[in-house]
Every structure is written in C-alpha cells, then in structure tokens.
Scaffold this active site. Structure first.
Site, PDB file in Angstrom:
ATOM      1  N   CYS A  73      -3.535  14.403  -6.950  1.00 43.07           N
ATOM      2  CA  CYS A  73      -2.252  14.414  -6.441  1.00 43.07           C
ATOM      3  C   CYS A  73      -1.190  15.262  -7.324  1.00 43.07           C
ATOM      4  O   CYS A  73      -0.322  15.894  -6.689  1.00 43.07           O
ATOM      5  CB  CYS A  73      -1.263  13.046  -5.993  1.00 43.07           C
ATOM      6  SG  CYS A  73      -2.152  11.896  -4.956  1.00 43.07           S
ATOM      7  N   ASN A  92       0.241  10.406   2.481  1.00 41.78           N
ATOM      8  CA  ASN A  92      -0.109  10.948   1.309  1.00 41.78           C
ATOM      9  C   ASN A  92      -0.988  12.087   1.509  1.00 41.78           C
ATOM     10  O   ASN A  92      -2.410  11.845   1.509  1.00 41.78           O
ATOM     11  CB  ASN A  92      -0.542   9.817   0.369  1.00 41.78           C
ATOM     12  CG  ASN A  92      -0.801  10.152  -1.202  1.00 41.78           C
ATOM     13  OD1 ASN A  92      -0.799  11.654  -1.372  1.00 41.78           O
ATOM     14  ND2 ASN A  92      -0.956   9.528  -2.106  1.00 41.78           N
ATOM     15  N   HIS A 122       6.440  13.856  -4.988  1.00 43.89           N
ATOM     16  CA  HIS A 122       5.073  13.728  -4.465  1.00 43.89           C
ATOM     17  C   HIS A 122       5.412  12.526  -3.077  1.00 43.89           C
ATOM     18  O   HIS A 122       5.835  11.583  -3.350  1.00 43.89           O
ATOM     19  CB  HIS A 122       4.108  13.040  -5.536  1.00 43.89           C
ATOM     20  CG  HIS A 122       2.747  12.737  -4.735  1.00 43.89           C
ATOM     21  ND1 HIS A 122       2.442  13.368  -3.731  1.00 43.89           N
ATOM     22  CD2 HIS A 122       2.118  11.681  -5.094  1.00 43.89           C
ATOM     23  CE1 HIS A 122       1.163  12.723  -3.635  1.00 43.89           C
ATOM     24  NE2 HIS A 122       0.943  11.613  -4.102  1.00 43.89           N
TER      25      HIS A 122
HETATM   26  N1  ACO Z   1      -2.034  -4.257   6.402  1.00 41.19           N
HETATM   27  C1  ACO Z   1      -1.440  -5.669   6.380  1.00 41.19           C
HETATM   28  N2  ACO Z   1      -1.696  -6.380   5.221  1.00 41.19           N
HETATM   29  C2  ACO Z   1      -2.289  -5.659   4.096  1.00 41.19           C
HETATM   30  C3  ACO Z   1      -2.552  -4.351   3.997  1.00 41.19           C
HETATM   31  C4  ACO Z   1      -2.254  -3.469   5.250  1.00 41.19           C
HETATM   32  N3  ACO Z   1      -2.639  -2.257   5.455  1.00 41.19           N
HETATM   33  N4  ACO Z   1      -2.945  -3.958   2.951  1.00 41.19           N
HETATM   34  C5  ACO Z   1      -2.666  -4.961   2.004  1.00 41.19           C
HETATM   35  N5  ACO Z   1      -2.468  -6.060   2.935  1.00 41.19           N
HETATM   36  C6  ACO Z   1      -2.245  -7.476   2.294  1.00 41.19           C
HETATM   37  C7  ACO Z   1      -2.970  -7.861   1.103  1.00 41.19           C
HETATM   38  O1  ACO Z   1      -4.258  -8.313   1.732  1.00 41.19           O
HETATM   39  C8  ACO Z   1      -2.041  -9.055   0.545  1.00 41.19           C
HETATM   40  O2  ACO Z   1      -2.667 -10.197   1.437  1.00 41.19           O
HETATM   41  P1  ACO Z   1      -2.425 -11.632   0.784  1.00 41.19           P
HETATM   42  O3  ACO Z   1      -1.073 -11.843   0.023  1.00 41.19           O
HETATM   43  O4  ACO Z   1      -2.708 -12.317   1.742  1.00 41.19           O
HETATM   44  O5  ACO Z   1      -3.674 -11.504  -0.027  1.00 41.19           O
HETATM   45  C9  ACO Z   1      -0.699  -8.652   0.827  1.00 41.19           C
HETATM   46  O6  ACO Z   1      -0.682  -7.559   1.639  1.00 41.19           O
HETATM   47  C10 ACO Z   1      -0.060  -8.024  -0.557  1.00 41.19           C
HETATM   48  O7  ACO Z   1      -1.038  -7.001  -0.865  1.00 41.19           O
HETATM   49  P2  ACO Z   1      -0.502  -5.972  -2.161  1.00 41.19           P
HETATM   50  O8  ACO Z   1      -1.626  -5.336  -2.413  1.00 41.19           O
HETATM   51  O9  ACO Z   1      -0.103  -7.173  -3.078  1.00 41.19           O
HETATM   52  O10 ACO Z   1       0.638  -5.388  -1.620  1.00 41.19           O
HETATM   53  P3  ACO Z   1       1.743  -4.451  -2.349  1.00 41.19           P
HETATM   54  O11 ACO Z   1       3.116  -5.076  -2.175  1.00 41.19           O
HETATM   55  O12 ACO Z   1       1.381  -4.158  -3.706  1.00 41.19           O
HETATM   56  O13 ACO Z   1       1.486  -3.125  -1.757  1.00 41.19           O
HETATM   57  C11 ACO Z   1       0.770  -0.843  -1.752  1.00 41.19           C
HETATM   58  C12 ACO Z   1       0.285  -2.414  -1.725  1.00 41.19           C
HETATM   59  C13 ACO Z   1       1.284  -0.361  -0.498  1.00 41.19           C
HETATM   60  C14 ACO Z   1      -0.652  -0.242  -2.042  1.00 41.19           C
HETATM   61  C15 ACO Z   1       1.456  -0.779  -3.112  1.00 41.19           C
HETATM   62  O14 ACO Z   1       0.591  -1.347  -4.155  1.00 41.19           O
HETATM   63  C16 ACO Z   1       1.797   0.666  -3.661  1.00 41.19           C
HETATM   64  O15 ACO Z   1       2.596   1.317  -2.971  1.00 41.19           O
HETATM   65  N6  ACO Z   1       1.072   1.077  -4.660  1.00 41.19           N
HETATM   66  C17 ACO Z   1       1.099   2.459  -4.839  1.00 41.19           C
HETATM   67  C18 ACO Z   1      -0.097   3.409  -4.457  1.00 41.19           C
HETATM   68  C19 ACO Z   1      -0.033   4.496  -3.930  1.00 41.19           C
HETATM   69  O16 ACO Z   1       0.778   4.877  -3.395  1.00 41.19           O
HETATM   70  N7  ACO Z   1      -0.932   5.495  -4.180  1.00 41.19           N
HETATM   71  C20 ACO Z   1      -1.048   6.513  -3.757  1.00 41.19           C
HETATM   72  C21 ACO Z   1      -1.889   7.304  -4.656  1.00 41.19           C
HETATM   73  S1  ACO Z   1      -1.253   7.537  -6.171  1.00 41.19           S
HETATM   74  C22 ACO Z   1       0.024   8.338  -5.758  1.00 41.19           C
HETATM   75  O17 ACO Z   1      -0.217   9.139  -5.130  1.00 41.19           O
HETATM   76  C23 ACO Z   1       1.136   8.157  -6.415  1.00 41.19           C
END
Ligand code: ACO
Length: 328
Positions: free
Chosen positions: A114, A285, A255
């Site tokens: 990215c 993204n 980004h």
């Molecule tokens: N739809 C519904 N539920 C979902 C989904 C989905 N797409 N994905 C995960 N869940 C569920 C999980 O299974 C979990 O359920 P559980 O509690 O029953 O086990 C619950 O949601 C919470 O999951 P987490 O992974 O803890 O969710 P979190 O609040 O951390 O959000 C996310 C996940 C959005 C990926 C977050 O961690 C994030 O924004 N990370 C940054 C990642 C990013 O943007 N990366 C891009 C590449 S790097 C960059 O470009 C910066």
C-alpha cells in the site's frame, strides 16, 4: 541541490463493475452494517474476468499520456507499483511498454504494497536527480480481487481494484504537482502481519487445490495498531523536517484502507475532518493505487487549488509506510 520532480496529468481508472456490501453477502457470511461500522466501506470495484492488472494500467496510461501530450516513444522509463501483477515475470511495466509501443524504454515493477505510490515518488526523484531529461511513466495498479479469499470475511470485504498513471519529469507543465519531500520506511520483522500469496512460497502442484496462503492474509487488529502509529509518526516527521505544522497543509490525503484508521490518524495529528480527503466508502482499499486515486478525485472536485500543499501518507504490508509533501 533539491531535485525538481513534477507529476503531470495524474489520471485514475477504476473498473466499471461495482460490488456492494450486499453483493458480498451472497457469497460470504457478512452484512452491510458490520462492514460499514468497522471499515466505512460501502462498495468497491472489481476487474472483469478477462482483464488483468496490465489492462487497467494500459487504459489509465493512455489517458495520462494523452493529457500530457506525449507519445509513448518519448518515455525513458515505465515504472509500475503493484503487489498484484499479471505474472511474476514479465512485469506489468514491460507488458505496458509493449502495448504502448514505447520502444526500448527501461521498464520494471516494484512491490511496496500500500506504500507503492510513496516508494515510487522516492524512486522517480532519484532517477531525475541523475537524469534531468528523464520522462517517467509512473503507474500504480492493483487487481486485488484476484487474490481475495471469499471464504475469509475478515479480509475479502476490505479491498478493491484500480489504477493510476502520471508522467514524472523535471519539466513544469500545467496541471501538475511538485514533490517537495518524501519519506519511505519499512519493518521486515513484521512480514507476517499482512501478506499476499502467489509467489514461490506457494507450493502447489498440478491439480492441487490452492490453500489460504495463496490469498490476502491479515492480522487485522495488529495491522490497525501499527498503521495508526506509523502513519502518525511519519507525518509528524515530514512536517517537522520541513518546518511546517498541520495548519500549513491544505489537504491531508491518507491511504484509503479503513475510515477508522483515517480518523484515528487525523485525530492524532489534530487535523479537522474537512481537510481530510476520503473515498474509501466507494473504492475500499486499492493498495498502491489508493492515494493517487484519492488525489485525482480531490483535484477533480476542485479541493486542490493552485498553490495548495498536500500531505499524503500510507501504510501497508512488508511492513512499509511513508509520507510525502506535494505542492500543486
Ligand atoms: N462481517 C461480519 N462479521 C465479521 C466480519 C465480516 N466481514 N469479519 C469479521 N467478523 C467478525 C469476527 O468473526 C468476530 O466475530 P466473533 O467476535 O464472533 O469472533 C468479530 O467480527 C470481530 O472481529 P475482529 O477481527 O476482532 O474485528 P475488528 O473490530 O478488529 O475489525 C478489521 C476487523 C476491520 C479488519 C480491523 O481489525 C481493521 O480495520 N484492521 C486494519 C486492517 C486494514 O485496514 N488493513 C488493510 C491493509 S493494511 C493497510 O492498508 C493499512
């Protein structure tokens, strides 16, 4: 001596096919409310089944060359930032050189995930420092939907496809921007936080089904923490070494990975939301293409007036991150 590096005719292209959050619910266990609340994304673009990254690159490269009034034969370099190339070899840049009939131009791809746009700015500045007559076609292109595991709901909802191109040179043209400063960094101790498979580490034989390591894999929570910390730090560093404050920046273009990351970085830097450009809602993204797509749209929306100073920052797999100061 400071190198004059100008970006001319920055153009963006995203495929026509729109995939909404509701569309995703047909093949993965997710819902619009979760995706919007966790990421801010409502839709993303997906390339057609018969297209590759080089096809998106060609469309946008032709548009940038036409806008700048340059023939492909006048180019000295074609450089492509991508982590989703058509092949390990030949490069997207070579395929593009052939399709553009650019002649024996120096052509290569590089991967900084990215942060590709920022790493590319640093590269083109170095090339121009050694060759003031260089005409560099700089392309950022991603076909990320080809490497999404649709059974992994924690990653497949976040990414989309897109491409940008601009011509970089030491010449000042209408409709261009100066690259005043760039910082690029990495931390190779954290390669496992975010990866895209398909390279030689994926050992699949004929007839074997591919496994999860073929696709995008991410530790979302850890990635989130590092993204916020690193982008905030590097923005402070680039402002500090240029004796600027956030108040001197007309537009902040981070980004476009996730609205919560963008808001957290904006809050830490103390920038009001009306000076932060976002389009993650519509494109998700798009990795290396994310910042330049946002810049092209900000310009089209007249948010970047002549003389405006723009701060951009990125973070991605590798880990890689960085920031740049641009003046339009
Ligand atoms: N739809 C519904 N539920 C979902 C989904 C989905 N797409 N994905 C995960 N869940 C569920 C999980 O299974 C979990 O359920 P559980 O509690 O029953 O086990 C619950 O949601 C919470 O999951 P987490 O992974 O803890 O969710 P979190 O609040 O951390 O959000 C996310 C996940 C959005 C990926 C977050 O961690 C994030 O924004 N990370 C940054 C990642 C990013 O943007 N990366 C891009 C590449 S790097 C960059 O470009 C910066």
């Amino acid at each position: 001596m400071t190198t004059l590096c100008r970006l001319a005719s920055l153009r963006a292209y995203t495929p026509d096919t729109v995939v909404t959050n509701d569309d995703l619910t047909k093949f993965t266990d997710t819902n619009d409310a979760w995706i919007v609340s966790r990421s801010g994304i409502r839709e993303r673009r997906r390339l057609a089944d018969d297209e590759n990254a080089s096809d998106l690159a060609l469309t946008v490269a032709e548009s940038a060359l036409e806008a700048v009034g340059m023939e492909a034969r006048e180019l000295t370099h074609i450089i492509t930032a991508t982590c989703t190339p058509d092949f390990l070899s030949p490069s997207v840049a070579c395929i593009l050189a052939g399709k553009l009939n650019a002649g024996p131009v120096m052509a290569f791809d590089f991967s900084a995930a990215c942060s590709g746009f920022l790493y590319g700015l640093s590269l083109v500045r170095s090339i121009l420092a050694g060759n003031r007559d260089a005409n560099i076609l700089f392309v950022c292109v991603e076909a990320l939907t080809r490497r999404l595991n649709w059974a992994d709901r924690s990653t497949c909802v976040l990414f989309g496809d897109g491409a940008t191109a601009c011509v970089c040179s030491g010449v000042t043209r209408p409709d261009d921007a100066t690259v005043d400063d760039v910082i690029c960094k990495s931390d190779g101790a954290m390669t496992d936080l975010l990866a895209i498979g398909g390279g030689t580490a994926c050992r699949y034989g004929l007839g074997q089904p591919v496994g999860p390591d073929f696709f995008v894999q991410m530790n979302g929570r850890e990635t989130y923490k590092h993204a916020v910390r690193r982008m905030t730090e590097v923005c402070e560093e680039i402002l500090g070494r240029n004796h600027l404050a956030m108040g001197d920046v007309n537009l902040f273009v981070p980004h476009q990975a996730n609205i919560r990351i963008i808001e957290a970085v904006g809050n830490r830097l103390g920038v009001e939301s009306d000076r932060v450009f976002t389009n993650v809602e519509r494109f998700g993204n798009t990795s290396s293409a994310s910042i330049p797509i946002a810049l092209a749209q900000a310009r089209a929306q007249d948010l970047v007036r002549p003389g405006a100073r723009v701060l951009v920052t990125a973070f991605g797999g590798g880990l890689t991150w960085g920031a740049a100061l641009l003046r339009f």
